[in-house]
Structure formats: structure tokens, C-alpha cells
Scaffold this active site. Structure first.
Site, PDB file in Angstrom:
ATOM      1  N   ALA A 161       0.819  -1.211   0.000  1.00  0.00           N
ATOM      2  CA  ALA A 161       0.000   0.000   0.000  1.00  0.00           C
ATOM      3  C   ALA A 161       0.852   1.261   0.000  1.00  0.00           C
ATOM      4  CB  ALA A 161      -0.936  -0.015   1.214  1.00  0.00           C
ATOM      5  N   GLY A 162       1.868   1.314   0.848  1.00  0.00           N
ATOM      6  CA  GLY A 162       2.693   2.517   0.955  1.00  0.00           C
ATOM      7  C   GLY A 162       3.467   2.825  -0.307  1.00  0.00           C
ATOM      8  N   GLN A 191      -5.113  -6.147   2.539  1.00  0.00           N
ATOM      9  CA  GLN A 191      -5.071  -6.885   3.795  1.00  0.00           C
ATOM     10  C   GLN A 191      -6.211  -6.535   4.757  1.00  0.00           C
ATOM     11  OE1 GLN A 191      -1.111  -7.103   5.560  1.00  0.00           O
ATOM     12  NE2 GLN A 191      -0.182  -6.951   3.527  1.00  0.00           N
ATOM     13  N   CYS A 309      -2.718  -3.150  12.604  1.00  0.00           N
ATOM     14  CA  CYS A 309      -4.106  -2.940  13.020  1.00  0.00           C
ATOM     15  C   CYS A 309      -4.365  -3.530  14.402  1.00  0.00           C
ATOM     16  CB  CYS A 309      -5.097  -3.514  12.021  1.00  0.00           C
ATOM     17  SG  CYS A 309      -6.796  -3.041  12.423  1.00  0.00           S
ATOM     18  N   THR A 455      -1.802   0.875  10.148  1.00  0.00           N
ATOM     19  CA  THR A 455      -2.996   0.524   9.388  1.00  0.00           C
ATOM     20  C   THR A 455      -2.884   1.059   7.970  1.00  0.00           C
ATOM     21  OG1 THR A 455      -4.198   2.548   9.969  1.00  0.00           O
ATOM     22  CG2 THR A 455      -4.391   0.696  11.495  1.00  0.00           C
ATOM     23  N   ALA A 457      -5.132   2.789   6.643  1.00  0.00           N
ATOM     24  CA  ALA A 457      -5.638   4.157   6.730  1.00  0.00           C
ATOM     25  C   ALA A 457      -4.516   5.133   7.051  1.00  0.00           C
ATOM     26  CB  ALA A 457      -6.732   4.238   7.790  1.00  0.00           C
ATOM     27  N   CYS A 489      -9.249   2.404  12.616  1.00  0.00           N
ATOM     28  CA  CYS A 489      -9.490   0.990  12.863  1.00  0.00           C
ATOM     29  C   CYS A 489     -10.987   0.747  12.903  1.00  0.00           C
ATOM     30  CB  CYS A 489      -8.848   0.578  14.184  1.00  0.00           C
ATOM     31  SG  CYS A 489      -8.979  -1.187  14.523  1.00  0.00           S
TER      32      CYS A 489
END
Length: 577
Positions: A161-162, A191, A309, A455, A457, A489
Site C-alpha cells: 500500500a505505501g 489486507q 491494526c 494501518t 488508513a 481501525c
């Protein structure tokens, strides 16, 4: 498996599983060579598991582990001898097949022409052109192979993601940027969806996309793994020995799920009622256990922080309890939540609503109890219990179902690098995400040292900050975008309702929308709709595409802090010929 035939008697492939050995044997392979050291990643079976499966299938096995980026002539000679001694045909594998392919190429030097070797490798999808000079050399010295350089203005480590979100945000800001992503995997995973797979809401296929489909257009994908960092030279070393130089480096490799940190866990995971939503292949087993469970002892564990998370261990438990309640069997289930920490959730504003569900489901909260061992045959879990005086004792608890959240630690190649802090995480400034020593390096995601919740997010807010600041440094300017520690979360307390926890550094509430629209401290159907119907699309179609709705970074008009590393790099840029 994607087996590539290189020669009539030799093939290579990426990481396989012990259960694949019988299939490999049925395809006619008589020998397997493992070129990947044990414990290189959290999802990697150990040599012993392959030894057992090869013995059962009648396949010969040779273990020739090679450290990424450090193939020596001794390694090549051991590989050459194995090919001579083992019955053919032989299949060799490592993480991506690159190390195995490199060893074969060097082992054929002097036997096949360089052009023939490189053509065979290229035909299988491996570009070994950087080894040409080594292959053509008649004199080999016992030293690591150091091929020629490749250069990119911005180099990103990690295609999760990053890494992908940062690349996309950079492309949106400056189209045509010279960017490369180093990532060995062929698949990209959403994930956060695995909790819903384990809860019977999603199919796991909904959480997987081909890596090639998420890499931004115009960005180079280097399908290999990073082995070493040489920040003083502005370069990295890949597992096959290639060196890549850069002007700006972004590091987002994730973390390691330390299954080995719990004795006996790897031997029983996926059987004997032991499961975990932290693996793509395991989440469906969680749902199989939950849906078939009619009563007994159900244990859910949470290790010491940090973890990916922090609410995920509870999410699995609440969805399981909700299912059992709906099917009238919850009264037959003894549910325990074993938490190595001392609180239910780290941000106190969400605890009252969570406690209502704990009471409703009859969950026994066992704080300061850390899972250290699992015996799947006897169905016993061993915990270390820390009392109020700090004294540690051990207790054993029987189970019929055990959902494990594994301990989580920095990846080895990060922990042993110049980029790591004392704890092994990428040492970055908590606001600019710039490395504290090397001004042209940034870090984000689960592998970073920032004290926020790990996370997706958080990454959604971090990626635009890194994109803005990386381009600033590339221009010789000071980073001015700042990250406030945002994390989210979505706590799935029942099927159809979620407590949407959103908070920044220090546990300060940081809701994305006004509370009159959605009060995240209370369970709501709106939050469930967001989680189930909207967030997967927001992830794949917005976040990974560089769309920064509700995620645009805060830009300070002036330099936030003095940064010696940045000053040194800016001087280096300013003084270029």
C-alpha cells in the site's frame, strides 16, 4: 506455481509450499534445490518442512541457501556440484527464482556461451544482462558478485500500500517522473479485507489483485527483493547482486509476522483448530472453524505492540461471537481474549462501546497474558502472565479453537541496515517522514518508526506527505508536508455494525466526517457500509491511483524543524556540477 524450464534437465520457480512437492514429483522432477535461507520472511516454510515432504514423495533435496545480493564463487561451485550429483530433472527455487537462475547461469559459465545463457534466462523472464562481464570472465574470485548499475531518480522499496500509493501520488504531482518500485511478489493484497474473509463476508479473491495491475503507468517495476542499503553511496543492492542508485529513496517494506516467536505455532497453523486472519491463505480456515463451531473453548490472542491494526484481534472475536449468537450456540462457547497488554483498546474513547459487546458476548478478558507456545495435538496454549508486581508465571489453557495474532517485528534487511533505529524500525521524523540521518530517504507504512497505528488508513495519509516531501528534496527544497499520526481501525463488533475508530498522535480523536454524520465512538450501520462496500474501492481505485480525497497533506508555510541530514543533501544537490 509458475515453473520455468531453462534446460531439459533444469527448471526454476518462485517460492513453493511443502504441499506442492507431490505435484512437482508427479510432473517428473526428481530433485529440488532450495536457495532461500530459512526465516527470510514470515510466510516462508522452513527447510525441515520440505525435507519431510520430499522424503514422503521420493524427491531428492539439497539446501544451498544464498544471502540475497551476496552470491559468491563458493555458492556457485556448490550449486554446480549439486546439479552433477542429483538425479535430473531438477527444480530450484528461492523467493522469486532470481537467485536460483543466477546460480545456474554462473554454473554454466565456461560450458555454454554467454549469449546462450542470457537468452535462456531472458526466455524465462529473468534479465541477467548485468552479469555479462562476470560470465565472460575466465577468472572468478571468491567475492560477492557486483554487476553494473541502474539508476532512477526516485526508488521505492515495497509494492504494498505505501509504495504504490506514494508512487501514484508522485506521478499525479509530476507526470513523467523517473520512478521504480522494487517488489518481488506477483500479487498485491488488500489486507484489511482479511478480517471480513475470516468472518464469512468476503471471499479472499476479493482482496487480491495482480501486482502489475496496481503499479502506476510509467513506473518501472523491478521484480526483485532489496537485500542491502548503502545510503552513503545513494544505492541499494538487490538479491541478485544488482545495484540500483537513486536521488531519493522511499522505503515501505512492511514488517515481519514472527510466527517462529510462538513455539509450535507454525507446525499446527491451519489445522487442529488453530488459525489466523493475518494470512491470505488462512483467513478462509477461520471462517470454516467459526461456521462449524457448536461449542467449546475459543481463545483469541493479541501480542505486545506494535502490530498491524491493533483492533484486528478483536474484530475476529466479535464477528465469531456474533455468528454464534445468531445461530443460538454462543451460550455453549467459552470465549477468552488473551491480550499481552493491559487495556482493551489504546484510545479510551472507544472502550465503553466495546465493553458493551464484551459483556453481551460474555467474553472473558485476560490482560497481561502473552501466548508463547501452542501444542496442536493436545490442543493446549501456553501463556506468560505478568502480575501487578511484574512477576511472570506460565499457565496452560485448553482450546477447541484458537485464533492467533502473531508477534510482529522489523524485517531483517531493515533491522540490520543503516536506516534502522535501535528497535529495528526505519528511523524517520514523525511529521515529515524523512529519515533522521539521511535527508534523501523517506519511510512510511508498517516498517516505519512513527508511533501511530500501523494501518492502511495511516498509509493513506502518509503517502501524500512522502510524495510532496520527496519531490521537494529532489528539487533541493525543504520538506514542508506533515503527517499528524492519523490512523483508523473499523472495529467490526457485529455483522452490520462497526465502531469506526479514527485518531491521531496521542490518541486524539481525528474523525474524517462530522459526528452528526457518523459518530465513530458508537456502533453504526453507516460505518459497516463504509467498510464493506466503499473502502475496498477507495483503496484500489483512489488510494492506489493517487486520488487524495480526505487525505491531502497539511503544508506548513515555513520549515517545521532543522534537519542536518536534509541540509547535507541540499548542499550536495546545490553543488552538483
Amino acid at each position: 506455481m509458475d515453473i520455468k524450464t531453462i534446460a531439459p534437465d533444469f527448471s526454476v520457480t518462485e517460492q513453493i509450499q511443502p504441499q506442492d512437492v507431490s505435484i512437482i514429483a508427479s510432473q517428473g522432477f526428481r530433485s529440488i534445490i532450495i536457495n532461500r535461507p530459512d526465516n527470510e520472511s514470515s510466510d516462508q516454510p522452513e527447510y525441515q518442512a520440505f525435507e519431510n515432504s520430499c522424503s514422503a514423495a521420493g524427491v531428492n533435496l539439497r539446501f544451498i541457501p544464498v544471502v540475497p545480493g551476496k552470491i559468491t564463487d563458493e555458492d556457485v561451485e556448490r550449486f554446480r556440484m549439486a546439479l552433477q550429483e542429483l538425479p535430473a530433472p531438477t527444480l530450484a527455487f528461492c523467493r522469486t527464482g532470481t537467485r536460483s537462475m543466477t546460480l545456474w547461469a554462473l554454473a554454466q559459465s565456461g560450458h555454454l556461451s554467454t549469449d546462450a545463457i542470457l537468452k535462456a534466462a531472458s526466455g524465462a523472464g529473468y534479465d541477467l544482462s548485468a552479469l555479462r562481464s562476470k560470465l565472460e570472465s575466465k577468472e572468478h574470485h571468491n567475492r560477492p558478485i557486483v554487476p553494473t548499475f541502474e539508476h532512477h531518480d526516485i526508488l521505492i522499496i515495497g509494492g504494498g500500500a505505501g509504495g504504490v500509493a506514494t508512487a501514484s501520488s508522485i506521478v499525479k504531482r509530476r507526470p513523467g517522473s523517473d520512478i521504480a518500485i522494487v517488489e518481488p511478489k506477483n500479487e498485491h493484497y488488500y489486507q484489511p479485507g482479511w478480517t471480513l474473509v475470516g468472518g464469512g463476508v468476503f471471499d479472499r479473491e476479493q482482496t487480491e489483485r495482480p501486482m502489475a495491475s496496481v503499479i502506476p503507468s510509467g513506473v518501472t517495476w523491478i521484480r526483485s527483493a532489496c537485500a542491502e542499503f548503502e545510503p552513503d553511496r545513494n544505492q541499494i543492492v538487490l538479491e541478485d547482486g544488482r545495484r540500483i542508485s537513486y536521488q531519493v529513496l522511499v522505503v515501505s517494506p512492511g514488517l515481519k509476522l514472527n510466527w517462529e516467536g510462538i513455539e509450535g505455532l507454525k507446525d499446527t497453523l491451519g489445522q487442529n483448530g488453530v488459525t489466523s486472519n493475518y494470512l491470505f491463505d488462512m483467513a478462509p480456515y477461520t471462517w470454516d472453524l467459526i461456521s462449524a463451531f457448536k461449542g467449546g473453548r475459543a481463545l483469541f490472542t493479541q501480542p505486545a505492540m506494535p502490530i498491524k491494526c491493533a483492533g484486528a484481534p478483536q474484530k475476529a472475536m466479535y464477528l465469531a461471537c456474533d455468528h454464534w449468537k445468531r445461530h443460538g450456540v454462543l451460550g455453549n462457547v467459552n470465549v477468552k481474549f488473551h491480550n499481552a497488554g493491559g487495556v482493551l483498546f489504546g484510545v479510551k474513547d472507544y472502550v465503553p462501546s466495546l465493553m458493551k459487546y464484551v459483556d453481551m458476548y460474555g467474553i472473558d478478558l485476560c490482560f497481561n497474558e502473552n501466548l508463547i507456545a501452542v501444542d496442536g495435538q493436545t490442543k493446549e496454549a501456553t501463556f506468560e502472565v505478568t502480575d501487578a508486581a511484574g512477576e511472570i508465571s506460565k499457565i496452560k489453557r485448553g482450546f477447541d479453537m484458537l485464533h492467533v495474532t502473531p508477534p510482529q517485528v522489523p524485517l531483517g534487511f531493515i533491522q540490520n541496515s543503516p536506516l534502522a533505529n535501535e528497535a529495528g524500525w526505519i528511523d524517520v521524523d514523525g511529521e515529515t517522514l524523512q529519515h533522521t540521518k539521511y535527508g534523501n530517504i523517506f519511510g512510511l507504512g508498517d516498517g516505519g518508526s512513527t508511533p501511530n497505528a500501523k494501518t492502511a488508513a495511516a498509509v493513506r495519509k502518509q503517502a501524500p506527505v512522502v510524495a510532496h516531501n520527496a519531490l521537494a528534496v529532489l528539487r533541493g527544497k525543504t520538506p514542508t508536508a506533515v503527517y499528524n499520526g492519523y490512523g483508523s481501525c473499523p472495529l467490526t463488533v457485529e455483522r452490520g455494525k462497526i465502531i469506526l475508530a479514527e485518531f491521531a498522535y496521542g490518541g486524539k480523536l481525528d474523525p474524517s466526517v462530522p459526528t452528526w454524520m457518523l459518530d465513530g465512538t458508537k456502533p453504526t450501520r453507516r460505518a459497516w457500509f463504509l467498510k464493506e462496500k466503499m473502502l475496498p474501492n477507495i483503496y484500489f481505485d483512489m488510494m492506489l491511483k493517487g486520488t487524495e480525497t480526505l487525505a491531502k497533506p497539511k503544508i506548513l508555510p515555513h520549515r517545521p524543524v532543522a534537519h542536518q541530514a536534509h541540509d547535507a543533501f541540499r548542499d550536495q544537490i546545490d553543488n552538483r556540477p
